[in-house]
Design an enzyme around this catalytic site. Sequence first.
Site, PDB file in Angstrom:
ATOM      1  N   HIS A 166      -4.914 -17.122  -4.670  1.00 49.45           N
ATOM      2  CA  HIS A 166      -5.756 -16.271  -3.825  1.00 49.45           C
ATOM      3  C   HIS A 166      -7.072 -16.935  -3.415  1.00 49.45           C
ATOM      4  O   HIS A 166      -7.838 -16.361  -2.654  1.00 49.45           O
ATOM      5  CB  HIS A 166      -6.062 -14.963  -4.556  1.00 49.45           C
ATOM      6  CG  HIS A 166      -6.927 -15.208  -5.761  1.00 49.45           C
ATOM      7  ND1 HIS A 166      -6.498 -15.918  -6.854  1.00 49.45           N
ATOM      8  CD2 HIS A 166      -8.206 -14.866  -6.021  1.00 49.45           C
ATOM      9  CE1 HIS A 166      -7.473 -16.000  -7.745  1.00 49.45           C
ATOM     10  NE2 HIS A 166      -8.526 -15.369  -7.263  1.00 49.45           N
ATOM     11  N   ASP A 167      -7.352 -18.122  -3.952  1.00 48.43           N
ATOM     12  CA  ASP A 167      -8.575 -18.846  -3.593  1.00 48.43           C
ATOM     13  C   ASP A 167      -8.298 -20.023  -2.671  1.00 48.43           C
ATOM     14  O   ASP A 167      -9.205 -20.815  -2.395  1.00 48.43           O
ATOM     15  CB  ASP A 167      -9.250 -19.406  -4.863  1.00 48.43           C
ATOM     16  CG  ASP A 167      -9.802 -18.319  -5.757  1.00 48.43           C
ATOM     17  OD1 ASP A 167     -10.191 -17.257  -5.238  1.00 48.43           O
ATOM     18  OD2 ASP A 167      -9.841 -18.534  -6.988  1.00 48.43           O
ATOM     19  N   ASP A 215       0.848  -1.194   0.000  1.00 45.84           N
ATOM     20  CA  ASP A 215       0.000   0.000   0.000  1.00 45.84           C
ATOM     21  C   ASP A 215       0.885   1.245   0.000  1.00 45.84           C
ATOM     22  O   ASP A 215       1.550   1.543   0.987  1.00 45.84           O
ATOM     23  CB  ASP A 215      -0.899  -0.028   1.244  1.00 45.84           C
ATOM     24  CG  ASP A 215      -1.681   1.268   1.404  1.00 45.84           C
ATOM     25  OD1 ASP A 215      -1.870   1.978   0.392  1.00 45.84           O
ATOM     26  OD2 ASP A 215      -2.110   1.550   2.550  1.00 45.84           O
ATOM     27  N   ASP A 248     -10.420 -16.176 -15.863  1.00 41.45           N
ATOM     28  CA  ASP A 248     -11.192 -16.549 -14.681  1.00 41.45           C
ATOM     29  C   ASP A 248     -12.399 -17.434 -15.013  1.00 41.45           C
ATOM     30  O   ASP A 248     -13.164 -17.115 -15.933  1.00 41.45           O
ATOM     31  CB  ASP A 248     -11.696 -15.247 -14.032  1.00 41.45           C
ATOM     32  CG  ASP A 248     -12.397 -15.467 -12.722  1.00 41.45           C
ATOM     33  OD1 ASP A 248     -11.706 -15.746 -11.733  1.00 41.45           O
ATOM     34  OD2 ASP A 248     -13.641 -15.363 -12.687  1.00 41.45           O
ATOM     35  N   ASP A 264      -1.958  -1.149  -3.758  1.00 45.26           N
ATOM     36  CA  ASP A 264      -2.272  -0.414  -4.981  1.00 45.26           C
ATOM     37  C   ASP A 264      -1.171  -0.574  -6.023  1.00 45.26           C
ATOM     38  O   ASP A 264      -0.124  -1.169  -5.754  1.00 45.26           O
ATOM     39  CB  ASP A 264      -2.519   1.069  -4.649  1.00 45.26           C
ATOM     40  CG  ASP A 264      -1.484   1.587  -3.664  1.00 45.26           C
ATOM     41  OD1 ASP A 264      -0.285   1.342  -3.890  1.00 45.26           O
ATOM     42  OD2 ASP A 264      -1.869   2.201  -2.635  1.00 45.26           O
ATOM     43  N   ASN A 315      -0.112   4.510  -0.462  1.00 42.03           N
ATOM     44  CA  ASN A 315      -0.663   5.787   0.006  1.00 42.03           C
ATOM     45  C   ASN A 315      -1.293   5.717   1.393  1.00 42.03           C
ATOM     46  O   ASN A 315      -1.947   6.663   1.831  1.00 42.03           O
ATOM     47  CB  ASN A 315      -1.643   6.373  -1.015  1.00 42.03           C
ATOM     48  CG  ASN A 315      -2.892   5.515  -1.155  1.00 42.03           C
ATOM     49  OD1 ASN A 315      -2.962   4.428  -0.557  1.00 42.03           O
ATOM     50  ND2 ASN A 315      -3.871   5.992  -1.894  1.00 42.03           N
ATOM     51  N   GLU A 366      -8.220 -20.705 -15.916  1.00 44.93           N
ATOM     52  CA  GLU A 366      -8.698 -21.362 -14.696  1.00 44.93           C
ATOM     53  C   GLU A 366      -9.720 -22.399 -15.157  1.00 44.93           C
ATOM     54  O   GLU A 366     -10.898 -22.110 -15.287  1.00 44.93           O
ATOM     55  CB  GLU A 366      -9.334 -20.357 -13.732  1.00 44.93           C
ATOM     56  CG  GLU A 366      -9.657 -21.002 -12.395  1.00 44.93           C
ATOM     57  CD  GLU A 366     -10.615 -20.188 -11.528  1.00 44.93           C
ATOM     58  OE1 GLU A 366     -10.588 -20.350 -10.316  1.00 44.93           O
ATOM     59  OE2 GLU A 366     -11.406 -19.398 -12.073  1.00 44.93           O
ATOM     60  N   ASP A 417      -6.053 -10.149 -15.041  1.00 45.43           N
ATOM     61  CA  ASP A 417      -7.111 -11.127 -14.881  1.00 45.43           C
ATOM     62  C   ASP A 417      -8.205 -10.806 -15.883  1.00 45.43           C
ATOM     63  O   ASP A 417      -8.548  -9.634 -16.069  1.00 45.43           O
ATOM     64  CB  ASP A 417      -7.676 -11.048 -13.456  1.00 45.43           C
ATOM     65  CG  ASP A 417      -7.856 -12.413 -12.838  1.00 45.43           C
ATOM     66  OD1 ASP A 417      -8.611 -13.201 -13.417  1.00 45.43           O
ATOM     67  OD2 ASP A 417      -7.251 -12.677 -11.784  1.00 45.43           O
ATOM     68  N   ASP A 426      -3.836   4.085   2.701  1.00 42.53           N
ATOM     69  CA  ASP A 426      -5.272   3.921   2.970  1.00 42.53           C
ATOM     70  C   ASP A 426      -5.622   2.486   3.375  1.00 42.53           C
ATOM     71  O   ASP A 426      -6.799   2.146   3.517  1.00 42.53           O
ATOM     72  CB  ASP A 426      -6.113   4.375   1.767  1.00 42.53           C
ATOM     73  CG  ASP A 426      -5.903   3.507   0.536  1.00 42.53           C
ATOM     74  OD1 ASP A 426      -5.047   2.582   0.589  1.00 42.53           O
ATOM     75  OD2 ASP A 426      -6.581   3.738  -0.482  1.00 42.53           O
TER      76      ASP A 426
HETATM   77  C1  GLC Z   1     -12.384 -17.437  -9.773  1.00 43.42           C
HETATM   78  C2  GLC Z   1     -11.543 -16.506  -8.942  1.00 43.42           C
HETATM   79  C3  GLC Z   1     -12.216 -16.296  -7.636  1.00 43.42           C
HETATM   80  C4  GLC Z   1     -13.546 -15.667  -7.885  1.00 43.42           C
HETATM   81  C5  GLC Z   1     -14.379 -16.479  -8.879  1.00 43.42           C
HETATM   82  C6  GLC Z   1     -15.510 -15.660  -9.413  1.00 43.42           C
HETATM   83  O1  GLC Z   1     -12.496 -18.690  -9.205  1.00 43.42           O
HETATM   84  O2  GLC Z   1     -10.246 -17.008  -8.820  1.00 43.42           O
HETATM   85  O3  GLC Z   1     -11.451 -15.490  -6.766  1.00 43.42           O
HETATM   86  O4  GLC Z   1     -14.254 -15.556  -6.687  1.00 43.42           O
HETATM   87  O5  GLC Z   1     -13.639 -16.882 -10.002  1.00 43.42           O
HETATM   88  O6  GLC Z   1     -15.042 -14.668 -10.273  1.00 43.42           O
HETATM   89 CA    CA Z   2      -3.559   2.280  -1.137  1.00 40.85          CA
END
Ligand code: GLC
Ligand code: CA
Length: 557
Positions: free
Chosen positions: A330-331, A21, A201, A29, A23, A258, A98, A25
């Site tokens: 991230h999932d 981050d 995605d 970013d 800035n 994905e 993405d 907040d």
């Molecule tokens: C994919 C993404 C996930 C998101 C889902 C809906 O699985 O990786 O983070 O919630 O699609 O877009």
């Molecule tokens: Ca920020």
Amino acid sequence: MERKWWHGKTAYQIYPKSFCDANGDGIGDLRGVISKLDYLQELGVEIVWLSPVYCSPLADQGYDISDYYSIDPRFGTMADMDELIAKGKERGISIVMDLVVNHCSDEHEWFRRACADPDGPYGQFFYIRDWHPGKKLPCNWRSYFGGPCWDLLPGHEDKIYFHAFHRKQPDLNWENPALRREVYKMINWWLDKGLGGFRIDAIINIKKLLPFCDFPADRDDGLCDIRTMLARAEGVNVFLQEMADSTFHLYDAFSVGEVFDEKTEDLPKIIGDNGYFSSMFDFAEKLVGADPRGWYHWRRPTAEEYKAAAFDAQKRSQGVGFLSNIIENHDEPRGVTHYLPEGERSDEAKTMLGGLNFMLRGLPFLYQGQEIGMENVTDWPIENYNDINTLDEYQVALRAGLTPEEALAAVARFSRDNARTPFQWDASPNAGFTTGTPWLPVNSNYTRLNLAEQRGRAGSVYEFYRQLIALRKNPRYAQTVVYGDTLPYRREQKNLMAYFRQADKRLLVAGNFQKEAQEMPLPGDVAAVLLNNLDTLTQRDGRLILQGWQFLVLEMA
Ligand code: GLC
Ligand code: CA
């Protein structure tokens, strides 16, 4: 197999909200990402995938896009994005964004127009159906984040729309050529900017089984898993081929899908020469132990299951194309927490897991924080969790009769927020991620587990990942590390995962997936030790004594 510009690279996923981050907040970013480009170069990665930074209400953390052509002000500006692409290029780093086009946000202009005039052209961009209270829904599929896939169309009492994910993520109607043209136009607009490509995605969801119909319910809610429908929907290939030919192929762009539940015979069409995508993620390991009843019924894979899933994926893709290999994203929960047994999260165990995955044939993807061995959070009350999926699974567990404590313990192991806590840069407040209040709390282990502590320290997880990446780039071994076949070695030996990578050289990769030492017969003479996550190496009468969690890459004579 045709050689591609990205084959020899190492990729790295950034979850911008939690990376850095700039800035204050509390939200990571693009300026934060730009400030860490030198760091990424030092690590050695050459492809960086950014999770979504487009305008979004962030109902699903940016996977709900309200404007594909703008950067969300919380993440920065288009000028920042252009600068990131340009400065990445200067450092040999391609930026990948993405691509979220199974659905958009309910705040996207297309959806607003569809609500204003469901019979007009934008009504055809979505799946909208007539309905009245008491009438059966068009299908009983359960959305990924809980509840039916249907909700009332805003502003209407007699119309409903379809969403495979959250109600704030209406599905786009890919059957409509006008929608598809809009999507391709947008992709090319970004590629014209010099973007390296896209991570795509949830793409398998774009083809629905039509007309909508019911399947037998698989939980008490009367609904069925949406994958029941996906397994029967034919024709996604036609959309994917058209998209690739209208976009990625024109630019020689990198694309990674994905993709779940693909049929083995479709693999060449997906990732072969001229496939729809450059690559797709291998999710085989992560799917071990999953259960349709909900996270509270999931379990972690054992070492043997991990090995079997990985070898099987290698076999399927060998000679076809490149899978993208991951231990987390991230999932997912953190890979080291998920795949290593409780209480066994030493640096050795972490580097063994990372090394075994990294050395597989395919494109290695690291997820931010993996390179320092970040772990799941272990001490959060339910109030700390932010992710919609986690909060839904918590309710699923409660409805199944678990106590709140049990439900929390069950979902905490799989929560997507485990991966979304801020990057641990150093031991200063908030792990150096922000000078403000982070949007999601920092993992409390940051004072001992952080980059500053590991950088330059021999034997640290971070320095080990740098060695792995350097080996992949080393011209002497690249041909073998990048393109060599994977041949399992002593597959039946329990808690040993070993394999050859074989091309012009013959490398033996071995990991002792347990804390006890074990012996491994050596299949010939060792010419060089290329990587070792311990200081010691014990050889006796043609056998190696692998210490607990030891990981080795050996060049065989
Ligand atoms: C994919 C993404 C996930 C998101 C889902 C809906 O699985 O990786 O983070 O919630 O699609 O877009
Ligand atoms: Ca920020």
